[in-house]
Motif scaffolding. Structure first.
Motif, mmCIF file in Angstrom:
data_model
loop_
_atom_site.group_PDB
_atom_site.id
_atom_site.type_symbol
_atom_site.label_atom_id
_atom_site.label_comp_id
_atom_site.label_asym_id
_atom_site.label_seq_id
_atom_site.Cartn_x
_atom_site.Cartn_y
_atom_site.Cartn_z
ATOM 1 N N ASN A 89 38.917 46.354 32.671
ATOM 2 C CA ASN A 89 38.822 47.814 32.680
ATOM 3 C C ASN A 89 40.179 48.487 32.815
ATOM 4 O OD1 ASN A 89 35.977 49.292 32.802
ATOM 5 N ND2 ASN A 89 35.722 47.214 33.569
ATOM 6 N N VAL A 90 41.058 47.928 33.644
ATOM 7 C CA VAL A 90 42.392 48.495 33.799
ATOM 8 C C VAL A 90 43.148 48.418 32.474
ATOM 9 C CG1 VAL A 90 44.643 48.169 34.890
ATOM 10 C CG2 VAL A 90 42.571 48.061 36.271
ATOM 11 N N VAL A 91 43.104 47.251 31.840
ATOM 12 C CA VAL A 91 43.792 47.073 30.562
ATOM 13 C C VAL A 91 43.178 47.969 29.492
ATOM 14 C CG1 VAL A 91 44.206 45.428 28.680
ATOM 15 C CG2 VAL A 91 44.592 44.734 31.051
ATOM 16 N N GLN A 92 41.857 48.039 29.437
ATOM 17 C CA GLN A 92 41.181 48.854 28.432
ATOM 18 C C GLN A 92 41.510 50.335 28.621
ATOM 19 O OE1 GLN A 92 38.665 51.222 28.775
ATOM 20 N NE2 GLN A 92 37.777 51.323 26.717
ATOM 21 N N GLU A 93 41.440 50.823 29.859
ATOM 22 C CA GLU A 93 41.719 52.233 30.119
ATOM 23 C C GLU A 93 43.155 52.581 29.731
ATOM 24 O OE1 GLU A 93 41.348 55.551 33.709
ATOM 25 O OE2 GLU A 93 41.308 53.417 34.211
ATOM 26 N N ASN A 94 44.100 51.742 30.124
ATOM 27 C CA ASN A 94 45.499 52.015 29.802
ATOM 28 C C ASN A 94 45.769 51.911 28.308
ATOM 29 O OD1 ASN A 94 46.422 52.551 32.412
ATOM 30 N ND2 ASN A 94 46.755 50.378 32.862
ATOM 31 N N ASP B 119 24.099 41.252 32.291
ATOM 32 C CA ASP B 119 24.307 39.942 32.899
ATOM 33 C C ASP B 119 25.733 39.447 32.651
ATOM 34 O OD1 ASP B 119 23.210 37.423 34.152
ATOM 35 O OD2 ASP B 119 23.790 36.612 32.209
ATOM 36 N N GLN B 120 26.255 39.681 31.465
ATOM 37 C CA GLN B 120 27.617 39.260 31.161
ATOM 38 C C GLN B 120 28.616 39.991 32.051
ATOM 39 O OE1 GLN B 120 29.925 40.350 27.456
ATOM 40 N NE2 GLN B 120 29.636 38.170 27.041
ATOM 41 N N VAL B 121 28.432 41.277 32.222
ATOM 42 C CA VAL B 121 29.324 42.057 33.087
ATOM 43 C C VAL B 121 29.263 41.539 34.518
ATOM 44 C CG1 VAL B 121 29.686 44.339 34.122
ATOM 45 C CG2 VAL B 121 29.285 44.125 31.651
ATOM 46 N N SER B 122 28.067 41.206 34.980
ATOM 47 C CA SER B 122 27.901 40.676 36.329
ATOM 48 C C SER B 122 28.699 39.382 36.505
ATOM 49 C CB SER B 122 26.417 40.427 36.615
ATOM 50 O OG SER B 122 26.238 39.895 37.910
ATOM 51 N N ARG B 123 28.689 38.520 35.483
ATOM 52 C CA ARG B 123 29.449 37.275 35.553
ATOM 53 C C ARG B 123 30.945 37.550 35.605
ATOM 54 N NH1 ARG B 123 25.988 35.731 31.412
ATOM 55 N NH2 ARG B 123 27.731 35.676 29.921
ATOM 56 N N TRP B 124 31.405 38.516 34.819
ATOM 57 C CA TRP B 124 32.826 38.841 34.816
ATOM 58 C C TRP B 124 33.292 39.336 36.182
ATOM 59 C CZ3 TRP B 124 33.501 41.851 29.535
ATOM 60 C CH2 TRP B 124 33.310 40.939 28.474
ATOM 61 N N LYS B 125 32.424 40.030 36.887
ATOM 62 C CA LYS B 125 32.790 40.533 38.212
ATOM 63 C C LYS B 125 32.992 39.393 39.213
ATOM 64 C CE LYS B 125 30.402 44.992 37.753
ATOM 65 N NZ LYS B 125 29.285 45.842 38.232
ATOM 66 N N SER B 126 32.427 38.244 38.937
ATOM 67 C CA SER B 126 32.520 37.110 39.856
ATOM 68 C C SER B 126 33.670 36.156 39.522
ATOM 69 C CB SER B 126 31.202 36.319 39.857
ATOM 70 O OG SER B 126 31.002 35.669 38.607
ATOM 71 N N ILE B 127 34.405 36.436 38.439
ATOM 72 C CA ILE B 127 35.498 35.555 38.009
ATOM 73 C C ILE B 127 36.832 36.096 38.525
ATOM 74 C CG2 ILE B 127 36.744 34.619 36.028
ATOM 75 C CD1 ILE B 127 34.138 34.805 34.431
ATOM 76 N N ALA B 128 37.484 35.341 39.374
ATOM 77 C CA ALA B 128 38.789 35.737 39.916
ATOM 78 C C ALA B 128 39.896 35.260 38.976
ATOM 79 C CB ALA B 128 38.983 35.145 41.300
ATOM 80 N N ARG C 45 43.926 53.765 40.134
ATOM 81 C CA ARG C 45 43.247 54.103 41.392
ATOM 82 C C ARG C 45 43.230 52.855 42.266
ATOM 83 N NH1 ARG C 45 40.452 53.925 37.033
ATOM 84 N NH2 ARG C 45 40.758 56.159 36.698
ATOM 85 N N SER C 46 43.158 53.045 43.563
ATOM 86 C CA SER C 46 43.266 51.923 44.495
ATOM 87 C C SER C 46 42.155 50.898 44.303
ATOM 88 C CB SER C 46 43.247 52.441 45.940
ATOM 89 O OG SER C 46 42.053 53.167 46.199
ATOM 90 N N ALA C 47 40.957 51.342 43.908
ATOM 91 C CA ALA C 47 39.828 50.421 43.718
ATOM 92 C C ALA C 47 40.094 49.419 42.607
ATOM 93 C CB ALA C 47 38.555 51.212 43.415
ATOM 94 N N ASP C 48 41.038 49.738 41.721
ATOM 95 C CA ASP C 48 41.325 48.866 40.586
ATOM 96 C C ASP C 48 42.436 47.861 40.875
ATOM 97 O OD1 ASP C 48 39.344 49.860 39.007
ATOM 98 O OD2 ASP C 48 40.613 51.308 37.958
ATOM 99 N N ARG C 49 42.728 47.651 42.146
ATOM 100 C CA ARG C 49 43.705 46.619 42.515
ATOM 101 C C ARG C 49 43.031 45.250 42.683
ATOM 102 N NH1 ARG C 49 48.512 48.904 43.446
ATOM 103 N NH2 ARG C 49 48.558 51.135 43.935
ATOM 104 N N ALA C 50 41.703 45.216 42.530
ATOM 105 C CA ALA C 50 40.984 43.945 42.624
ATOM 106 C C ALA C 50 41.418 43.030 41.480
ATOM 107 C CB ALA C 50 39.480 44.190 42.570
ATOM 108 N N THR C 51 41.239 41.726 41.663
ATOM 109 C CA THR C 51 41.743 40.755 40.675
ATOM 110 C C THR C 51 40.641 40.044 39.897
ATOM 111 O OG1 THR C 51 41.846 39.059 42.401
ATOM 112 C CG2 THR C 51 43.844 40.363 42.008
ATOM 113 N N ASP C 52 39.409 40.544 39.944
ATOM 114 C CA ASP C 52 38.351 39.928 39.149
ATOM 115 C C ASP C 52 38.513 40.306 37.684
ATOM 116 O OD1 ASP C 52 36.188 42.316 38.579
ATOM 117 O OD2 ASP C 52 37.216 42.575 40.505
ATOM 118 N N LEU C 53 37.867 39.550 36.808
ATOM 119 C CA LEU C 53 38.010 39.740 35.365
ATOM 120 C C LEU C 53 37.507 41.103 34.904
ATOM 121 C CD1 LEU C 53 38.675 38.692 32.539
ATOM 122 C CD2 LEU C 53 36.462 37.510 32.514
ATOM 123 N N TRP C 54 36.396 41.557 35.454
ATOM 124 C CA TRP C 54 35.833 42.854 35.050
ATOM 125 C C TRP C 54 36.809 43.985 35.359
ATOM 126 C CZ3 TRP C 54 32.844 45.358 31.987
ATOM 127 C CH2 TRP C 54 32.356 46.632 32.309
#
Length: 289
Positions: free
Chosen positions: A233-238, A172-181, A220-229
């Motif tokens: 993930n981009v910051v964590q992976e790098n 549920d927490q991850v779902s909320r993060w996906k909705s935060i721009a 990857r191109s899919a990670d150009r989105a600007t939501d919090l999740w």
């Protein structure tokens, strides 16, 4: 955990052998070849009679009965002869129904050792399939920590169920993060805080290999989105996987290329992962306020 206090966690043991299932659960045969300390049923000879070993394979078999399978494992390196069968190791498990899937999934993370270098730990985690990111939740969620004494096995088994109970809450927490721009300035703040966590001792005399904004570079191109999740993930992976290149000045004033290294140590990987999760929780709280 504050950024100031994080540096004390950066002394994690280096990782030795590791194995990843690449979408398929790992068998006991594969695990035994790469991370034999999972199968230790007694303690290393250096331990006293009061030390109660916790056989990781016993816990693993119990979680398998609940539908969870190991998909990656790593074992700490040791130079002491005969200790490789007992040293620190980390397992990541997820439900067997989630093999070769897309999106992301709840995981269970186990850390243990029967040589005295670690208590038994179990905590919730999360896995993102597109980049094979292994995430760990922060201190908001249950973490089982059991000392190697007394009825250790009984406490471990009881604790496993408390971690499993957190699964829907984590999802549920991850779902909320996906909705935060996030605005650009907020993504930059996230990267700057993560940069300080990753390079706590960097200064002008010994600068980090990269600047904070490098942690926002999508792989990857899919990670150009600007939501919090996605930003997390981009910051964590790098931060964890390394491989980023930057330019710094050496002691002679010359500009040289430097690359970041993977965070391979078990303790360092766990502590940094959890700190990044808590950082993201804080960003979500700020956005909600």
């Amino acid at each position: 955990m504050t950024i100031h206090n994080f540096s004390r966690f950066m002394r994690g043991m280096s990782a030795g052998n590791r194995i990843t299932g690449r979408g398929e659960a790992l068998s006991d045969e594969q695990l035994r070849a790469a991370v034999p300390s999972i199968f230790a049923t007694d303690a290393h000879e250096s331990r006293s009679a009061r030390f109660a070993p916790v056989p990781t394979i016993t816990v693993l078999d119990g979680l398998r009965a609940e539908g969870f399978e190991p998909f990656s494992a790593v074992q700490a390196r040791t130079r002491i002869e005969g200790k490789a069968e007992y040293t620190k190791h980390m397992l990541r498990l997820r439900h067997r129904s989630l093999t070769n899937t897309e999106g992301d999934a709840f995981e269970i993370v186990l850390v243990n050792a029967n040589d005295g270098t670690s208590a038994y730990h179990m905590m919730p985690g999360f896995f993102r399939f597109v980049c094979e990111n292994g995430l760990m939740t922060g201190e908001t969620f249950n973490e089982v920590r059991v000392r190697h004494s007394g009825n250790a096995i009984g406490e471990v088994i009881e604790g496993a169920y408390s971690v499993l109970e957190d699964a829907p809450v984590v999802v549920d927490q991850v779902s909320r993060w996906k909705s935060i721009a996030l605005r650009d300035i907020e993504r930059e703040a996230l990267a700057e805080a993560a940069h300080t966590l990753r390079f706590p001792t960097a200064d002008e005399a010994k600068p980090a290999a990269i600047q904070a904004d490098a942690l926002l570079r999508p792989r990857r191109s899919a990670d150009r989105a600007t939501d919090l999740w996605t930003a997390f993930n981009v910051v964590q992976e790098n931060t964890i996987k390394g491989g980023l290149t930057g330019r710094v000045r050496d002691a002679n004033g010359r500009t040289v290329r430097r690359s970041t290294r993977e965070v391979a140590g078990i303790d360092q990987n766990r502590s940094l992962n959890r700190a990044l999760w808590m950082l993201t929780e804080r960003m979500a709280e700020i956005k909600a306020g």
